[in-house]
Design a protein around this motif. Structure first.
Motif, PDB file in Angstrom:
ATOM      1  N   UNK A  29      19.542  -7.680   6.410  1.00  0.00           N
ATOM      2  CA  UNK A  29      20.087  -6.816   7.448  1.00  0.00           C
ATOM      3  C   UNK A  29      19.972  -7.522   8.792  1.00  0.00           C
ATOM      4  N   UNK A  30      21.035  -7.464   9.571  1.00  0.00           N
ATOM      5  CA  UNK A  30      21.010  -8.022  10.918  1.00  0.00           C
ATOM      6  C   UNK A  30      20.262  -7.070  11.845  1.00  0.00           C
ATOM      7  N   UNK A  31      19.341  -7.569  12.652  1.00  0.00           N
ATOM      8  CA  UNK A  31      18.756  -6.716  13.690  1.00  0.00           C
ATOM      9  C   UNK A  31      19.735  -6.570  14.852  1.00  0.00           C
ATOM     10  N   UNK A  32      19.394  -5.749  15.818  1.00  0.00           N
ATOM     11  CA  UNK A  32      20.234  -5.595  17.001  1.00  0.00           C
ATOM     12  C   UNK A  32      20.381  -6.948  17.711  1.00  0.00           C
ATOM     13  N   UNK A  33      21.621  -7.283  18.085  1.00  0.00           N
ATOM     14  CA  UNK A  33      21.887  -8.538  18.772  1.00  0.00           C
ATOM     15  C   UNK A  33      23.217  -8.419  19.498  1.00  0.00           C
ATOM     16  N   UNK A  34      23.529  -9.410  20.304  1.00  0.00           N
ATOM     17  CA  UNK A  34      24.797  -9.430  21.025  1.00  0.00           C
ATOM     18  C   UNK A  34      25.481 -10.778  20.819  1.00  0.00           C
ATOM     19  N   UNK A  35      26.788 -10.801  21.074  1.00  0.00           N
ATOM     20  CA  UNK A  35      27.555 -12.039  21.061  1.00  0.00           C
ATOM     21  C   UNK A  35      28.298 -12.181  22.385  1.00  0.00           C
ATOM     22  N   UNK A  36      28.506 -13.401  22.777  1.00  0.00           N
ATOM     23  CA  UNK A  36      29.308 -13.653  23.969  1.00  0.00           C
ATOM     24  C   UNK A  36      30.789 -13.510  23.664  1.00  0.00           C
ATOM     25  N   UNK A  37      31.166 -13.673  22.399  1.00  0.00           N
ATOM     26  CA  UNK A  37      32.561 -13.633  21.982  1.00  0.00           C
ATOM     27  C   UNK A  37      32.890 -12.308  21.298  1.00  0.00           C
ATOM     28  N   UNK A  38      34.189 -12.052  21.140  1.00  0.00           N
ATOM     29  CA  UNK A  38      34.650 -10.943  20.315  1.00  0.00           C
ATOM     30  C   UNK A  38      34.408 -11.278  18.844  1.00  0.00           C
ATOM     31  N   UNK A  39      34.015 -10.279  18.053  1.00  0.00           N
ATOM     32  CA  UNK A  39      33.751 -10.458  16.631  1.00  0.00           C
ATOM     33  C   UNK A  39      34.825  -9.739  15.825  1.00  0.00           C
ATOM     34  N   UNK A  40      35.655 -10.501  15.140  1.00  0.00           N
ATOM     35  CA  UNK A  40      36.715  -9.937  14.307  1.00  0.00           C
ATOM     36  C   UNK A  40      36.293 -10.101  12.850  1.00  0.00           C
ATOM     37  N   UNK A  41      36.027  -8.987  12.184  1.00  0.00           N
ATOM     38  CA  UNK A  41      35.335  -8.992  10.895  1.00  0.00           C
ATOM     39  C   UNK A  41      36.166  -8.320   9.811  1.00  0.00           C
ATOM     40  N   UNK A  42      36.219  -8.981   8.653  1.00  0.00           N
ATOM     41  CA  UNK A  42      36.730  -8.327   7.448  1.00  0.00           C
ATOM     42  C   UNK A  42      35.703  -8.517   6.340  1.00  0.00           C
ATOM     43  N   UNK A  48      29.585  -2.884   4.800  1.00  0.00           N
ATOM     44  CA  UNK A  48      28.543  -3.023   5.816  1.00  0.00           C
ATOM     45  C   UNK A  48      28.500  -1.746   6.642  1.00  0.00           C
ATOM     46  N   UNK A  49      27.313  -1.279   6.930  1.00  0.00           N
ATOM     47  CA  UNK A  49      27.161  -0.220   7.919  1.00  0.00           C
ATOM     48  C   UNK A  49      26.511  -0.827   9.143  1.00  0.00           C
ATOM     49  N   UNK A  50      26.897  -0.343  10.317  1.00  0.00           N
ATOM     50  CA  UNK A  50      26.327  -0.907  11.535  1.00  0.00           C
ATOM     51  C   UNK A  50      26.345   0.131  12.651  1.00  0.00           C
ATOM     52  N   UNK A  51      25.486  -0.096  13.623  1.00  0.00           N
ATOM     53  CA  UNK A  51      25.418   0.749  14.808  1.00  0.00           C
ATOM     54  C   UNK A  51      25.980  -0.026  15.984  1.00  0.00           C
ATOM     55  N   UNK A  52      26.843   0.627  16.741  1.00  0.00           N
ATOM     56  CA  UNK A  52      27.426   0.052  17.942  1.00  0.00           C
ATOM     57  C   UNK A  52      27.427   1.130  19.011  1.00  0.00           C
ATOM     58  N   UNK A  53      26.733   0.854  20.112  1.00  0.00           N
ATOM     59  CA  UNK A  53      26.662   1.823  21.207  1.00  0.00           C
ATOM     60  C   UNK A  53      26.164   3.186  20.720  1.00  0.00           C
ATOM     61  N   UNK A  73      24.827  -4.701  18.531  1.00  0.00           N
ATOM     62  CA  UNK A  73      25.122  -4.093  17.245  1.00  0.00           C
ATOM     63  C   UNK A  73      24.195  -4.702  16.197  1.00  0.00           C
ATOM     64  N   UNK A  74      24.094  -4.036  15.066  1.00  0.00           N
ATOM     65  CA  UNK A  74      23.312  -4.558  13.939  1.00  0.00           C
ATOM     66  C   UNK A  74      24.202  -4.555  12.705  1.00  0.00           C
ATOM     67  N   UNK A  75      23.633  -4.664  11.531  1.00  0.00           N
ATOM     68  CA  UNK A  75      24.446  -4.629  10.324  1.00  0.00           C
ATOM     69  C   UNK A  75      23.573  -4.712   9.086  1.00  0.00           C
ATOM     70  N   UNK A  76      23.935  -3.950   8.065  1.00  0.00           N
ATOM     71  CA  UNK A  76      23.181  -3.979   6.813  1.00  0.00           C
ATOM     72  C   UNK A  76      24.106  -3.614   5.663  1.00  0.00           C
ATOM     73  N   UNK A  77      23.797  -4.106   4.441  1.00  0.00           N
ATOM     74  CA  UNK A  77      24.633  -3.775   3.287  1.00  0.00           C
ATOM     75  C   UNK A  77      24.496  -2.313   2.908  1.00  0.00           C
ATOM     76  N   UNK A  78      25.578  -1.751   2.400  1.00  0.00           N
ATOM     77  CA  UNK A  78      25.560  -0.348   1.985  1.00  0.00           C
ATOM     78  C   UNK A  78      24.866  -0.199   0.637  1.00  0.00           C
ATOM     79  N   UNK A  79      24.995  -1.213  -0.241  1.00  0.00           N
ATOM     80  CA  UNK A  79      24.366  -1.173  -1.556  1.00  0.00           C
ATOM     81  C   UNK A  79      23.518  -2.425  -1.761  1.00  0.00           C
ATOM     82  N   UNK A  80      22.750  -2.430  -2.851  1.00  0.00           N
ATOM     83  CA  UNK A  80      21.885  -3.568  -3.139  1.00  0.00           C
ATOM     84  C   UNK A  80      22.673  -4.824  -3.505  1.00  0.00           C
ATOM     85  N   UNK A  81      23.940  -4.657  -3.810  1.00  0.00           N
ATOM     86  CA  UNK A  81      24.778  -5.808  -4.165  1.00  0.00           C
ATOM     87  C   UNK A  81      25.234  -6.595  -2.936  1.00  0.00           C
ATOM     88  N   UNK A  82      24.965  -6.068  -1.746  1.00  0.00           N
ATOM     89  CA  UNK A  82      25.260  -6.803  -0.533  1.00  0.00           C
ATOM     90  C   UNK A  82      26.728  -6.794  -0.169  1.00  0.00           C
TER      91      UNK A  82
END
Length: 267
Positions: A29-42, A48-53, A73-82
């Motif tokens: 699971x990703x802890x809370x962090x920031x990026x200088x760039x835009x993150x375009x994710x598929x 993935x579940x994540x918290x933003x603002x 934002x952070x991020x973590x897998x929804x299931x154990x399969x990642x």
């Protein structure tokens, strides 16, 4: 299940793209962090579940997620399969800062045509010699993203609370002293606030502690230098870490692998 952390990262010769990042994670699971760039994710497999603002979001199948710069934002897998994901980190060439608010309010886009174009761009980025195709596809993606976000500037006022001036002043100090750092007492003197109040104001406004913000910005910069081929020891000194082991500890926490492994993953 055995934990899996497979990554591939590189910097393509495409204006507007600062990094391409492909990863397969389980039990991470990703802890809370920031990026200088835009993150375009598929996400190609899993979710993935994540918290933003302070709002929870997810990436169901077919979603394109656009996470704005400077917003924790952070991020973590929804299931154990990642999950298996592909990410593009984009500079401000196609997406301007006035779109940050609309992106925060609605980062997950259900748009099959956009999803298809992002997949096509990733394919083009893996093929040397197809730079013109990649640039063309990125231009169309930028246009479609702006088409989603710009109407919200008028139609949807941002959910975010009024900015806390004190927190923003501290963030400016941290950004200005990204490498050398700044002591909390000095920062408090410069902004005329009690240290405890300053920490609470920053954490309450941005959802991340000042030290977490600083370390994630340093790791973000270290990623680019590693992909440029710099040794981890030099990168640690250049980005403000005490030594290579200090860089490694924070890098593994935020990226999931050690800097050396990340560096050799580049194309």
């Amino acid at each position: 299940m055995v934990a899996r952390r497979e990554i591939s990262a590189w910097r393509p010769r495409i204006p507007g793209v600062v990094e391409v990042f492909h990863a397969h994670y389980t039990q991470y699971a990703y802890p809370m962090h920031v990026h200088e760039a835009w993150t375009l994710l598929i996400v190609d497999d899993g979710a993935v579940r994540y918290d933003l603002d302070r709002h929870e979001h997810g990436t169901p199948h077919g979603t394109v997620s656009l996470l704005p710069p400077h917003v924790p934002h952070n991020g973590s897998p929804v299931t154990e399969h990642g999950f298996r994901k592909r990410v593009l980190y984009l500079d401000g060439t196609h997406l301007t800062e006035d779109l940050i608010g609309p992106a925060v309010d609605g980062p997950d886009l259900v748009d099959p045509a956009l999803r298809r174009r992002v997949e096509q761009l990733h394919t083009a980025l893996t093929r040397p010699g197809d730079e013109l195709e990649a640039e063309s596809r990125l231009t169309l993606i930028g246009e479609r993203l702006r088409g989603h976000l710009r109407p919200r500037l008028i139609e949807e006022p941002s959910r975010r609370p009024r900015p806390q001036p004190l927190a923003h002043r501290l963030r400016e100090l941290l950004d200005a002293r990204l490498v050398e750092g700044i002591a909390l007492d000095e920062a408090a003197r410069l902004v005329h606030a009690h240290p405890a109040h300053l920490v609470r104001a920053f954490s309450g406004t941005f959802g991340i502690a000042p030290h977490q913000y600083l370390m994630s910005r340093r790791v973000d910069r270290a990623r680019r230098l590693l992909l440029d081929g710099q040794p981890a020891g030099e990168v640690a000194a250049t980005t403000g870490f005490y030594d290579q082991s200090h860089l490694t500890r924070h890098f593994k926490r935020l990226v999931g692998v050690a800097p050396g492994r990340y560096r050799v993953s580049s194309r």
